[in-house]
Write a protein that holds these residues in place. Structure first.
Motif, short mmCIF file in Angstrom:
data_model
loop_
_atom_site.label_atom_id
_atom_site.label_comp_id
_atom_site.label_asym_id
_atom_site.label_seq_id
_atom_site.Cartn_x
_atom_site.Cartn_y
_atom_site.Cartn_z
N ALA A 7 -49.36 -28.18 -4.69
CA ALA A 7 -48.16 -28.80 -5.26
C ALA A 7 -47.03 -27.78 -5.48
N LYS A 8 -46.97 -26.79 -4.62
CA LYS A 8 -45.90 -25.80 -4.71
C LYS A 8 -45.73 -25.09 -3.38
N ILE A 9 -44.54 -24.48 -3.18
CA ILE A 9 -44.28 -23.63 -2.02
C ILE A 9 -43.56 -22.37 -2.53
N ASP A 10 -44.13 -21.22 -2.19
CA ASP A 10 -43.55 -19.94 -2.60
C ASP A 10 -42.63 -19.42 -1.50
N LEU A 11 -41.37 -19.11 -1.87
CA LEU A 11 -40.38 -18.58 -0.94
C LEU A 11 -40.05 -17.14 -1.31
N ALA A 12 -39.78 -16.34 -0.28
CA ALA A 12 -39.37 -14.95 -0.50
C ALA A 12 -38.49 -14.52 0.66
N TRP A 13 -37.54 -13.61 0.39
CA TRP A 13 -36.62 -13.15 1.43
C TRP A 13 -36.13 -11.75 1.09
N ALA A 14 -35.48 -11.11 2.05
CA ALA A 14 -34.92 -9.77 1.82
C ALA A 14 -33.57 -9.89 1.13
N SER A 15 -33.27 -8.95 0.26
CA SER A 15 -32.01 -9.00 -0.48
C SER A 15 -30.83 -8.73 0.44
N VAL A 16 -29.66 -9.28 0.07
CA VAL A 16 -28.41 -9.09 0.81
C VAL A 16 -27.50 -8.18 0.00
N SER A 17 -26.96 -7.16 0.62
CA SER A 17 -26.11 -6.21 -0.07
C SER A 17 -24.91 -6.90 -0.73
N GLY A 18 -24.75 -6.67 -2.01
CA GLY A 18 -23.60 -7.21 -2.74
C GLY A 18 -23.72 -8.65 -3.16
N ALA A 19 -24.80 -9.31 -2.79
CA ALA A 19 -24.96 -10.73 -3.14
C ALA A 19 -25.14 -10.88 -4.65
N THR A 20 -24.45 -11.85 -5.22
CA THR A 20 -24.57 -12.11 -6.66
C THR A 20 -25.58 -13.21 -6.95
N SER A 21 -25.84 -14.08 -5.98
CA SER A 21 -26.84 -15.14 -6.16
C SER A 21 -27.20 -15.72 -4.80
N TYR A 22 -28.22 -16.59 -4.82
CA TYR A 22 -28.70 -17.22 -3.60
C TYR A 22 -28.81 -18.73 -3.82
N THR A 23 -28.71 -19.47 -2.73
CA THR A 23 -28.84 -20.93 -2.76
C THR A 23 -29.99 -21.34 -1.86
N ILE A 24 -30.90 -22.16 -2.38
CA ILE A 24 -32.06 -22.63 -1.63
C ILE A 24 -31.77 -24.04 -1.12
#
Length: 373
Positions: free
Chosen positions: A211-228
């Motif tokens: 009942a869950k999915i784990d997501l992971a990604w590499a960071s982006v230089s200067g990014a203040t937040s991410y949208t899924i």
């Protein structure tokens, strides 16, 4: 022309030069494009279209405000600017395709062979239009009275709309009223803001759980937040399930076991969103814990009932296996609801055999402790 053409009768050597004036293309951290308008050689050449409220046909044609020469004139009778007899008027350029202009520069090169005569604009608006009929004011300037030779004036403003038509609409000049030309623009340039788009997130992975999915990604230089973003079909369309994620991992709990989900992630920097990351997919599944399998010769089977009563049996491995098989079958909805366990030597009284009947629905849990006899 009297005052306008009042060039000195004394012959002088004029060093002619023409240049594209350079301007500071940054405001704070903002950057702008080069001039979007090509050097015009006519009202329609090489591209786009120049129009104006009026022009003096003696040489100050409207397209000359876009000829790349910052001067009003380069020799007696040779004009390189737009001019009109009126003290007010407008000058427009139509792009072949819409542009999001957010900066304009008015070049001022002074006059050759004549003194300043107040034809520079003082009050104006800079406007954009989609159809050339309805105009939107993008910038307003008033009381601009100081014009220094070869010193362009730059004006920046916020604009997120792509217009095809832009114009400077002048409502007052710098005082000239009685000359052949009373209003001039020596050179006009237009620029777009350069949007500093962040890079796309990379190495996005998705792992399905219960009942869950784990997501992971590499960071982006200067990014203040991410949208899924998530979709039920590969390639989208994707719907945003969460934004303002400041970590580089996220656990999606709003999933249903057995359904495949597709994900992309975008980065946000200075309120500008990146392109999407690589797409990944995962299918959440129920985690089934394997039942204990006895490996020794014998085992202690401990059963705890839902009322807290604990029952303990010393059984052979085959008896324990039989109990586990019954439990699994009953858990799957098959077999009897009760199971009889032989108590062996625990018999009391004149009984030849004694059994405990365990009801499936009464079992809270059980434990198997193996040992060798």
């Amino acid at each position: 022309m009297k005052k306008l053409l009042g060039f000195s009768s004394i012959f002088f050597v004029l060093f002619l030069f023409s240049f594209i004036f350079s301007v500071n293309t940054s405001l704070a951290e903002e950057r702008y494009s080069e001039n979007l308008i090509p050097r015009m050689t006519s009202a329609t050449t090489p591209s786009g279209k120049v129009t104006s409220s009026e022009q003096w046909d003696g040489g100050t044609f409207n397209w000359k405000a876009f000829d790349g020469i910052v001067h009003y004139s380069t020799a007696p009778g040779v004009y390189t600017a737009w001019g009109t007899n009126k003290t007010t008027g407008w000058l427009a350029y139509e792009f072949p395709t819409p542009k999001t202009v957010s900066k304009y520069v008015i070049g001022y090169g002074g006059f050759v062979g004549t003194s300043e005569f107040g034809s520079q604009p003082t009050n104006w608006t800079f406007e954009g239009s989609i159809d050339g009929t309805a105009w939107t004011i993008l910038d307003t300037q008033k009381n601009v009275t100081v014009w220094v030779k070869n010193t362009p004036k730059s004006y920046m403003f916020e604009n997120n709309t792509a217009y095809k038509f832009y114009r400077i609409n002048i409502s007052a000049n710098n005082g000239s009223t009685s000359n052949t030309v009373n209003l001039t623009i020596h050179e006009l340039q237009m620029m777009e803001k350069i949007v500093d788009t962040p890079n796309s997130p990379t190495k996005l992975t998705a792992t399905g759980g219960d009942a869950k999915i784990d997501l992971a990604w590499a960071s982006v230089s200067g990014a203040t937040s991410y949208t899924i973003k998530r979709s039920l079909t590969t390639g989208g369309p994707y719907m945003t399930i969460v934004s303002n994620v400041t970590d580089i991992t996220y656990v999606d709990h709003s999933v249903v076991n057995g359904t495949t989900y597709y994900y992309v992630v975008t980065a946000l920097r200075n309120n500008i969103e990146s392109p999407s990351s690589n797409e990944v997919s995962a299918t959440p599944k129920k985690v089934v814990q394997p039942d204990p399998e006895p490996t020794g010769d014998r085992a202690i089977l401990t059963i705890i009932l839902i009322n807290g009563i604990e029952k303990e049996y010393d059984l052979s491995s085959s008896e324990v296996e039989a109990f586990v098989k019954w439990y699994d079958a009953r858990d799957a909805g098959r077999g009897p609801g009760m199971y009889a366990i032989d108590k062996h030597t625990n018999n009391k009284g004149p009984f030849s055999k004694r059994k405990d009947y365990i009801v499936f629905d009464k079992i809270l849990t059980f434990e198997v402790s193996e040992y060798s006899a």
